[in-house]
Design a protein around this motif. Structure first.
Motif: not given
Length: 146
Positions: A46, A48-49, A61-65, A88
């Motif tokens: 992940s 996070p921002e 705000y988290t983007t999952y990879e 995911v």
């Protein structure tokens, strides 16, 4: 219908618990299936921002990879992971415990004891191993598989 089910019973599946938790599956007939952690845990990378703060508490705000430690698909194998890994990856061979109120079995203190169903985040389509797992006893349950 009976012939179709008996044909299915010839092809069994293996279930691998890729979570860090003991999983108890409650079957409709009242029996349970216990799945101990395999020792390998699938995770999701992940990023996070920080968006800002509310009352001094960061809002992320988290983007999952991509999934980490998730084996490649194997014939006759179903992987049980966290909901995030299952969502995911959206792979037909990856499911997670359904902890929704209709499935979760809890004690009088609200502690989760197990679940009555598993959840898939993809349309199974014609993925035969998962269909087999839904109807029959697994041929093996991984405890120390890696």
């Amino acid at each position: 219908m009976l012939q179709e089910l008996s044909e299915r019973s010839e092809t069994a599946v293996s279930l691998y618990n890729l979570t860090q938790h003991h999983i108890r599956l409650y079957r409709p007939d009242g029996t349970t299936l216990e799945l101990l952690p395999s020792g390998k845990v699938a995770r999701v990378a992940s990023a996070p921002e920080i968006l800002g703060e509310i009352e001094g508490v960061p809002v992320l705000y988290t983007t999952y990879e991509q999934a980490l430690n998730l084996p490649d698909p194997q014939e006759g194998v179903i992987y049980i992971t966290s909901w995030l890994v299952a969502e995911v990856t959206k792979r037909a061979d990856v499911v997670c415990p359904d902890t929704s109120p209709r499935s979760a079995v809890r004690d009088e203190h609200g502690k989760l004891l197990g679940v009555k169903s598993l959840r898939s985040y993809t349309n199974m389509g014609n993925f035969q191993p998962l269909r087999m797992a839904l109807f029959h006893e697994p041929k093996s349950v991984c405890v120390q598989c890696y």
